[in-house]
Design a protein around this motif. Structure first.
Motif, short mmCIF file in Angstrom:
data_model
loop_
_atom_site.label_atom_id
_atom_site.label_comp_id
_atom_site.label_asym_id
_atom_site.label_seq_id
_atom_site.Cartn_x
_atom_site.Cartn_y
_atom_site.Cartn_z
N ASN A 146 -45.59 -20.17 -3.65
CA ASN A 146 -44.33 -20.53 -3.03
C ASN A 146 -44.02 -19.56 -1.91
OD1 ASN A 146 -43.57 -22.73 -4.70
ND2 ASN A 146 -43.05 -21.28 -6.31
N SER A 147 -43.27 -20.02 -0.94
CA SER A 147 -42.77 -19.17 0.12
C SER A 147 -41.26 -19.27 0.11
CB SER A 147 -43.30 -19.63 1.48
OG SER A 147 -42.67 -18.92 2.52
N GLU A 148 -40.61 -18.16 0.25
CA GLU A 148 -39.15 -18.16 0.24
C GLU A 148 -38.58 -17.77 1.59
OE1 GLU A 148 -37.88 -15.82 -3.09
OE2 GLU A 148 -38.99 -17.06 -4.51
N THR A 149 -39.40 -17.86 2.65
CA THR A 149 -38.87 -17.54 3.97
C THR A 149 -37.98 -18.67 4.45
OG1 THR A 149 -40.67 -18.55 5.23
CG2 THR A 149 -40.98 -16.25 4.54
N ALA A 150 -36.98 -18.33 5.22
CA ALA A 150 -36.03 -19.32 5.73
C ALA A 150 -36.74 -20.38 6.57
CB ALA A 150 -34.94 -18.64 6.54
N CYS B 275 -46.32 -31.64 3.27
CA CYS B 275 -45.79 -30.28 3.24
C CYS B 275 -45.80 -29.75 4.67
CB CYS B 275 -46.63 -29.40 2.31
SG CYS B 275 -45.92 -27.77 2.07
N CYS C 239 -41.24 -28.99 2.14
CA CYS C 239 -42.50 -29.32 1.48
C CYS C 239 -42.18 -30.33 0.40
CB CYS C 239 -43.10 -28.05 0.89
SG CYS C 239 -44.82 -28.21 0.38
N ASP D 128 -39.86 -21.52 6.31
CA ASP D 128 -40.58 -22.46 5.45
C ASP D 128 -39.62 -23.38 4.71
OD1 ASP D 128 -43.05 -21.51 6.25
OD2 ASP D 128 -43.17 -20.06 4.62
N GLU D 129 -38.53 -22.85 4.24
CA GLU D 129 -37.55 -23.68 3.55
C GLU D 129 -36.96 -24.72 4.49
OE1 GLU D 129 -34.76 -21.21 1.47
OE2 GLU D 129 -36.33 -20.37 0.18
N PRO E 117 -45.17 -25.10 -3.90
CA PRO E 117 -46.26 -24.20 -3.50
C PRO E 117 -47.18 -24.85 -2.47
CG PRO E 117 -46.65 -25.07 -5.70
CD PRO E 117 -45.30 -25.56 -5.25
#
Length: 89
Positions: free
Chosen positions: A73-77, A34, A84, A79-80, A1
Motif C-alpha cells: 500500500n501507499s499512503e502518499t497523498a 489502479c 486504485c 497516490d490516494e 496495494p
C-alpha cells in the motif's frame, strides 16, 4: 496495494506496462484499474513522463520507480488522489 509502474496490473513491471500507459494516454485504451500504479515516477500526475520513466528504467539503466516496488500500500497523498479501484497485485 500495487506495484509502482505496473500499469496493467499483472504483477510485474515490464514492456507491457509503458505500452498500456501509452495506449491509454494517446489511443483511447482502457484506463488502468489502479491509476496510482501508472504514475511510475510518483509525481502525482499521469502523463508522457510516466511511460518514459518506465522505459528508461527497463532499458537504459535509469532510476527505479519509487516505492512501492513490491506489492504494498501507499499512503502518499498523490497516490490516494489518483486512486486504485481495481487491479493492483
Amino acid at each position: 496495494p500495487f506495484i509502482r509502474g505496473d500499469a496493467n496490473g499483472d504483477g510485474t513491471l515490464d514492456i507491457s506496462d509503458p505500452t498500456a500507459m501509452l495506449n491509454w494516454l494517446f489511443l483511447g485504451g482502457a484506463e488502468p484499474g489502479c491509476v496510482a500504479a501508472a504514475d511510475s515516477n510518483a509525481d502525482g500526475e499521469i502523463n508522457i513522463s510516466d511511460p518514459t520513466h518506465a522505459l528508461n528504467f527497463l532499458f537504459l539503466g535509469g532510476d527505479a520507480p519509487p516505492a512501492p516496488s513490491e506489492c504494498a500500500n501507499s499512503e502518499t497523498a498523490n497516490d490516494e488522489a489518483l486512486g486504485c479501484t481495481a487491479g493492483g497485485c
